[in-house]
Design an enzyme around this catalytic site. Structure first.
Site: not given
Ligand code: GRF
Length: 212
Positions: A114, A116, A149
């Site tokens: 993921n 963030h 988790e």
């Molecule tokens: C990004 O800022 C990502 O870090 C977060 O949600 C946003 C998604 O942006 N988890 P995109 O849909 O990839 O443009």
């Protein structure tokens, strides 16, 4: 298959919205910055998410599995079935806005990543950019991590840092950060697929260092 006959690593990207990170990954695969892999499918839990058309325009198969109004278990079973059907090796969450259950996360442990928009462990959860501004932080960044988790608490693959400028608003900071996210996500996937890194406790280290 690549030219040597080795099967390509198959990625699935899960999205809920704009999909800019998804597009950055697709482009990196296409132009060879992420070799030996392919984006086999993009999955959106939101019908009409802008990322759907963007991915389709690049010729990537997109499947919409709507989550709303559906039991989490049932929805996740549908995703798990799809991941098996597409013989996926690595799942990338890219702005996927549904928290995944422990059952899902355990099944994909070590193969689920993921991104963030903060320097974890600071500012987990929603509105990370606003939280960093409101806190008065002078730097922030983005974190690509394995999903476990916890919420935004899995092992960190890599982070990129940017300065928070005095004149920044949530919008300007988010825009600058997004450029870093696109670089970070591609580099992090490259690390995972390289097979040259391994986890040592919470640290994700080059094998040569981990074993020395
Ligand atoms: C990004 O800022 C990502 O870090 C977060 O949600 C946003 C998604 O942006 N988890 P995109 O849909 O990839 O443009």
């Amino acid at each position: 298959m690549d030219t040597s006959g080795t099967p390509l690593t198959r990625l699935a990207i899960l999205i809920s919205g704009r999909g800019s990170n998804c597009m950055a990954i697709i482009r990196a695969v296409r132009d060879g910055r992420l070799p030996n892999c392919e984006v086999a499918v993009v999955v959106s839990n939101i019908p009409g998410a802008p990322g759907i058309e963007a991915a389709r325009a690049l010729g990537v198969p997109v499947v919409v599995l709507e989550g709303r109004g559906r039991e989490q278990r049932d929805h996740e079973d549908a995703i798990l079935t799809l991941l098996r059907k597409f013989r996926i090796d690595l799942v990338c969450l890219a702005g996927y806005m549904r928290v995944l259950s422990a059952v899902f996360v355990r099944e994909w442990a070590g193969k689920l990543v993921n991104i963030h928009p903060s320097l974890l462990p600071s500012f987990p959860g929603l509105h990370a950019q606003r939280k960093a501004l409101d806190y008065g932080a002078t730097v922030t960044g983005c974190t690509v991590h394995f999903v476990d988790e916890s919420v935004d608490g899995g092992i960190i693959i890599l982070q990129r840092v940017i300065e928070i400028l005095p004149e920044d608003t949530e919008a300007t900071l988010s825009t600058r950060l997004l450029d870093e996210e696109h670089v970070a996500y591609v580099e992090a996937i490259g690390r995972v697929l390289s097979g040259e890194y391994e986890g040592v406790g919470r640290r994700y280290l080059p094998r040569a260092v981990a074993r020395s």
